[in-house]
Design an enzyme around this catalytic site. Structure first.
Site, PDB file in Angstrom:
ATOM      1  N   ARG A  38       0.821  -1.222   0.000  1.00  0.00           N
ATOM      2  CA  ARG A  38       0.000   0.000   0.000  1.00  0.00           C
ATOM      3  C   ARG A  38       0.858   1.277   0.000  1.00  0.00           C
ATOM      4  NH1 ARG A  38      -5.445   1.586   1.560  1.00  0.00           N
ATOM      5  NH2 ARG A  38      -5.444   3.372   2.952  1.00  0.00           N
ATOM      6  N   ILE A  64      -7.289   7.742  -1.188  1.00  0.00           N
ATOM      7  CA  ILE A  64      -7.224   6.272  -1.184  1.00  0.00           C
ATOM      8  C   ILE A  64      -8.082   5.846   0.011  1.00  0.00           C
ATOM      9  CG2 ILE A  64      -5.048   6.347   0.140  1.00  0.00           C
ATOM     10  CD1 ILE A  64      -4.210   3.715  -1.058  1.00  0.00           C
ATOM     11  N   SER A  65      -8.951   4.851  -0.186  1.00  0.00           N
ATOM     12  CA  SER A  65      -9.903   4.466   0.864  1.00  0.00           C
ATOM     13  C   SER A  65      -9.203   3.862   2.074  1.00  0.00           C
ATOM     14  CB  SER A  65     -10.890   3.427   0.327  1.00  0.00           C
ATOM     15  OG  SER A  65     -11.425   3.831  -0.897  1.00  0.00           O
ATOM     16  N   GLN A  66      -9.878   3.961   3.209  1.00  0.00           N
ATOM     17  CA  GLN A  66      -9.447   3.289   4.439  1.00  0.00           C
ATOM     18  C   GLN A  66      -9.333   1.780   4.153  1.00  0.00           C
ATOM     19  OE1 GLN A  66     -12.588   3.564   7.285  1.00  0.00           O
ATOM     20  NE2 GLN A  66     -11.418   2.638   8.947  1.00  0.00           N
ATOM     21  N   PRO A  67      -8.272   1.113   4.631  1.00  0.00           N
ATOM     22  CA  PRO A  67      -8.106  -0.322   4.337  1.00  0.00           C
ATOM     23  C   PRO A  67      -9.347  -1.157   4.682  1.00  0.00           C
ATOM     24  CG  PRO A  67      -6.128   0.525   5.387  1.00  0.00           C
ATOM     25  CD  PRO A  67      -7.126   1.648   5.399  1.00  0.00           C
TER      26      PRO A  67
END
Ligand code: SAH
Length: 224
Positions: A38, A64-67
């Protein structure tokens, strides 16, 4: 693709504390998120925060989205490995890379040329030969590679666009956050022949889907 790097420990911690602890149990998905680096997808200024429990800026006002949210959405597709998948909203390319580990063929489409070409570069460097990045308005899907076993929309839509539903295979699944700037819920649509139905789950917070079937700027202005 798998080479050891100095972020392995942080990735393992992310998987354990942010995913497993919140009941993400799909082994292939956990393994994919353990493998995809990531930190290579975030802006150089944010490398040290790449594995933290939240979204991060990636340029062009996008994130970028939260995992955990990324994992929830991918889990809802229920991938086995043979599928063809479309992602709308490539952003950094991180989620496309995760999907590339879990499906046979991935197409991801991004509205900003700058983000599409950056994502394409990172994905090429990681030698993902099954992930293809496209630059265009993806709110009406990507007809030229349809139908898809799974479609994942990484931006908030006013409603599930019909064009996306009709690009699903007969048993395909569409995962899409639906709602406005005050918040959205994840919808999981399934197709059974010509019939479509959906279930709604977790509350989420995404940037808007733009384009023909997305939010227009008068309804959801850009942040100042
Ligand atoms: N999944 C991405 C995060 C996506 S953020 C990641 O892993 O990094 C949402 C992205 O959707 C943004 O990059 C935004 O530019 C893009 N987007 C919004 N509307 C779009 C549209 N109509 N077509 C294609 N991309 C769109």
């Amino acid at each position: 693709m798998k080479k050891p790097d100095s972020f392995e420990e942080q990735r393992a911690k992310m998987v354990k504390e942010q995913l497993v602890a919140r009941k993400i149990h799909d082994k292939r998905l956990l393994q994919a998120m353990m493998q995809v680096p990531r930190h290579l997808f975030v802006h150089p200024d944010h490398v040290e925060s790449a594995y933290t429990d939240g979204p991060l800026p990636i340029g062009e006002g996008q994130t970028i989205s939260q995992p955990y949210v990324a994992a929830l959405m991918v889990a809802a597709l229920g991938l086995q490995g043979h599928e063809k998948v479309l992602e709308i909203g490539t952003g950094s390319g991180y989620l496309a890379a995760v999907l590339g580990q879990l499906a046979a063929e991935v197409h991801s489409i991004e509205q900003f040329e700058s983000l599409a070409s950056k994502a394409d570069q990172v994905i090429a460097n990681l030698e993902f030969s099954n992930v293809h990045v496209h630059h265009n308005d993806g709110s009406a899907g990507l007809n030229e590679h349809a139908p898809y076993d799974g479609i994942l929309v990484s931006a908030a839509a006013p409603k599930a666009p019909e064009a996306l539903l009709t690009q699903l295979t007969p048993n395909g699944v569409l995962v899409i956050p639906v709602g406005d700037r005050n918040g959205q819920r994840l919808q999981r649509w399934t197709r059974d022949g010509d019939k479509f139905k959906y279930e709604e789950s977790t509350k989420v917070s995404f940037v808007p889907l733009r384009g023909e079937f997305g939010w227009q700027r008068n309804a959801w202005p850009n942040p100042k």
